[in-house]
Motif scaffolding. Sequence first.
Motif, PDB file in Angstrom:
ATOM      1  N   CYS A  64     112.508 -43.573-107.412  1.00 56.56           N
ATOM      2  CA  CYS A  64     113.239 -42.835-107.125  1.00 56.56           C
ATOM      3  C   CYS A  64     112.118 -41.336-106.898  1.00 56.56           C
ATOM      4  O   CYS A  64     113.550 -40.370-106.936  1.00 56.56           O
ATOM      5  CB  CYS A  64     113.856 -42.737-109.212  1.00 56.56           C
ATOM      6  N   ARG A  65     111.605 -41.289-106.034  1.00 56.21           N
ATOM      7  CA  ARG A  65     110.295 -40.056-105.881  1.00 56.21           C
ATOM      8  C   ARG A  65     111.416 -39.090-104.541  1.00 56.21           C
ATOM      9  O   ARG A  65     111.061 -38.776-104.358  1.00 56.21           O
ATOM     10  CB  ARG A  65     108.745 -40.977-105.456  1.00 56.21           C
ATOM     11  N   THR A  89     110.297 -46.060-111.247  1.00 57.03           N
ATOM     12  CA  THR A  89     110.864 -44.163-110.517  1.00 57.03           C
ATOM     13  C   THR A  89     109.674 -44.139-109.791  1.00 57.03           C
ATOM     14  O   THR A  89     110.240 -43.364-109.070  1.00 57.03           O
ATOM     15  CB  THR A  89     110.063 -44.214-112.357  1.00 57.03           C
ATOM     16  N   TYR A 119     113.244 -37.222-107.222  1.00 58.32           N
ATOM     17  CA  TYR A 119     113.371 -37.782-108.886  1.00 58.32           C
ATOM     18  C   TYR A 119     115.180 -36.418-109.315  1.00 58.32           C
ATOM     19  O   TYR A 119     114.487 -36.330-109.798  1.00 58.32           O
ATOM     20  CB  TYR A 119     112.347 -36.977-109.962  1.00 58.32           C
ATOM     21  N   ASP A 132     116.453 -41.144-112.214  1.00 60.30           N
ATOM     22  CA  ASP A 132     114.690 -41.762-113.125  1.00 60.30           C
ATOM     23  C   ASP A 132     115.667 -43.514-113.375  1.00 60.30           C
ATOM     24  O   ASP A 132     116.201 -43.636-112.992  1.00 60.30           O
ATOM     25  CB  ASP A 132     114.699 -41.547-114.459  1.00 60.30           C
ATOM     26  N   LYS A 166     108.018 -36.264-113.227  1.00 62.88           N
ATOM     27  CA  LYS A 166     108.728 -36.931-112.329  1.00 62.88           C
ATOM     28  C   LYS A 166     109.742 -36.410-113.222  1.00 62.88           C
ATOM     29  O   LYS A 166     111.038 -36.846-112.637  1.00 62.88           O
ATOM     30  CB  LYS A 166     109.001 -37.835-113.284  1.00 62.88           C
TER      31      LYS A 166
END
Lengths: 118, 316, 223
Positions: B84-85, B111, B127, B130, C154
Amino acid sequence: MSKIVAFCCENSGHKVVESLGLSMPSNVDIRKIPCTGRLEIAQMLAEIEQGAEKVLVLACPLDNCKYVRGNQRAAKRVAAAKNALRDAGLSEDMIRIEFMSSLDKHKLKAVFVEMGVI
Amino acid sequence: MSGLKSESNFEKLLAANQFVVTGELGPPKSADSTVIREKAGYLKGRVDAVNITDNQTAIVRMSSIAAGTIALQEGVEPVIQITCRDRNRIAIQSDVLGAYAIGLRNILCLTGDHQTFGNHPTSKNVYDMDSIQLVRMLKDMRDEKRFACGDEIRNGKNAPIVEPRIFIGAAANPFADPFEFRVIRLAKKIAAGADFIQTQCVYDMARFKEWMKQARNKGLHEKVKILAGVTPFKSVGMAKYMRDKVAGISVPDYYIERLSAAEDKAAEGINICVEQIKELREIEGVAGVHLMAIEWERRVPEIVERAGLLPRPSVK
Amino acid sequence: MIVAERKPFDEILSMIGNARKVLILGCGSCVTVCMAGGEKETQLLASTIRLSDKKQNITRELRCATIERQCDKEFFAAVANDVKWADIIVSMACGVGVQFCGEVFTDKEVVPALNTKFYGATVEQGVWSERCVGCGDCVLFKFGGICPIARCSKSLLNGPCGGSQNGMCEVDPENIQCGWQLIYDRMAAIGRLDLLEQNQPLKNWSTGRDGGPRRVVKEDATL
């Protein structure tokens, strides 16, 4: 002769100055303050702007401040003032802090000798 | 076989209750496809599917979909990792459509390592979601045949619905904190729609067994296929690095002592790995192992063979 | 409050360049509280510039002023004459104040003396930390009053990643607490762990910066 401004805590530094019983040369400006924690960074720089070659801060020993942490604050502000001097292209040695009790005559004498005051 | 969600061979093996083995293949830090073909050669026939990492530790590498496609050409079934980065919901859904169209059938939702660890620490992260939301998004694409926005997956009003029928995985880390939350998080991944779980490398067997017990108490092992992660130590230095520097990995000191005492560290690392696989296989609810031989793919055949996992079963 | 810190001196000096009449304009609100751009800081900056100029033999005039805040137009009137005099305004406000100063004095160059960091709180004397990112759709009720968007590196909404260890975040284990450890502990303390078992759906980010620059209109307050 170069001008020196000494901010002296009335509980320690200033008492030592008095106990030395010296007649201060005219270029040395002794300022009695209630606590070195009152000293602002800009105040030290202002003295240098106004011609002081050296600013000396005489504070109580680190673990012994009447206002608990005034001397510790002073130490951090002296460090910040030294940073500003470096930023301005000047020597950080223009500002100096010494910690001493009201009985530390020898210590102050040594500092004064080193700085050419006496 | 009925009730399958995808056309994944990996899914078929799990559905047939085979003890599965997955491997891992890190794409190259260049456009050189020969690296992938070489690594795939070590893994083909020795493992049932191979995870293709997605810019792991935030270091730029060939895209997981491209590398996975090359692996597929070499006869290895890939599990495409998606983090998800780096991508938002638009980019990820687009990539999933493309991956499915190419013939990729398994996706692992992660993630992703924070970009400050990689070689572009000044970059902006995404992000947008998640990993749990990513699992759900893929499940809705497959089962509801809809994009995250609710639109149907079709090219126009009169065009057919062609949804990506993906076998969906998620990761689990039984060793990170807060420990009590770890099984809750596993349950959330299952609720989101995960079909299989691959865990972080298991070294602390006691803690892993405790985590599995908590999972079994909630009946989670019956709702999802859990593959336990293993990574062979190549050296004492690597073991210490894993113990001291990698958050969320717990390495008991006795492994380090054992490696230090051994004459051939690499061989001892493999001995330990083989023993771990055998021990993991005995744990109720463990459906397979995920063998992450980091930049050591060439030793995979030996490990799999000594662990008694060859030949790999085939399912029609 | 908005938390900021002063830019390095050399950077400020290079922004001032050859300007000979410089107004250093402090802000009496957030940045006074976080000791970055209040009256004292204007004096320190001015003093440092004067010392530097003297050393370099540069003739430059400086004036210092601090207004109540730089994010409301009416307070700028107090410094209108100083602004008229100045070649350049060095604003010691947050990024909002710097821009607003330029919107009020459209014919003057305004440069920032601070780096605006975040919306935060004073956690101890001299230490501030981030609490909110202004996402425009507050979710604190779901997480025991601790924001996962602001406090998880995050911005994860469904629990901690694998990088949470001993209560700290792997991004900086010395300085960043794991937001999710904080949430978990808080929820355990108030007996609401059940809330954390709910799956949080995709967030609508359009209420935040991702929806473009934002505006709030309160009808009953408009003229």
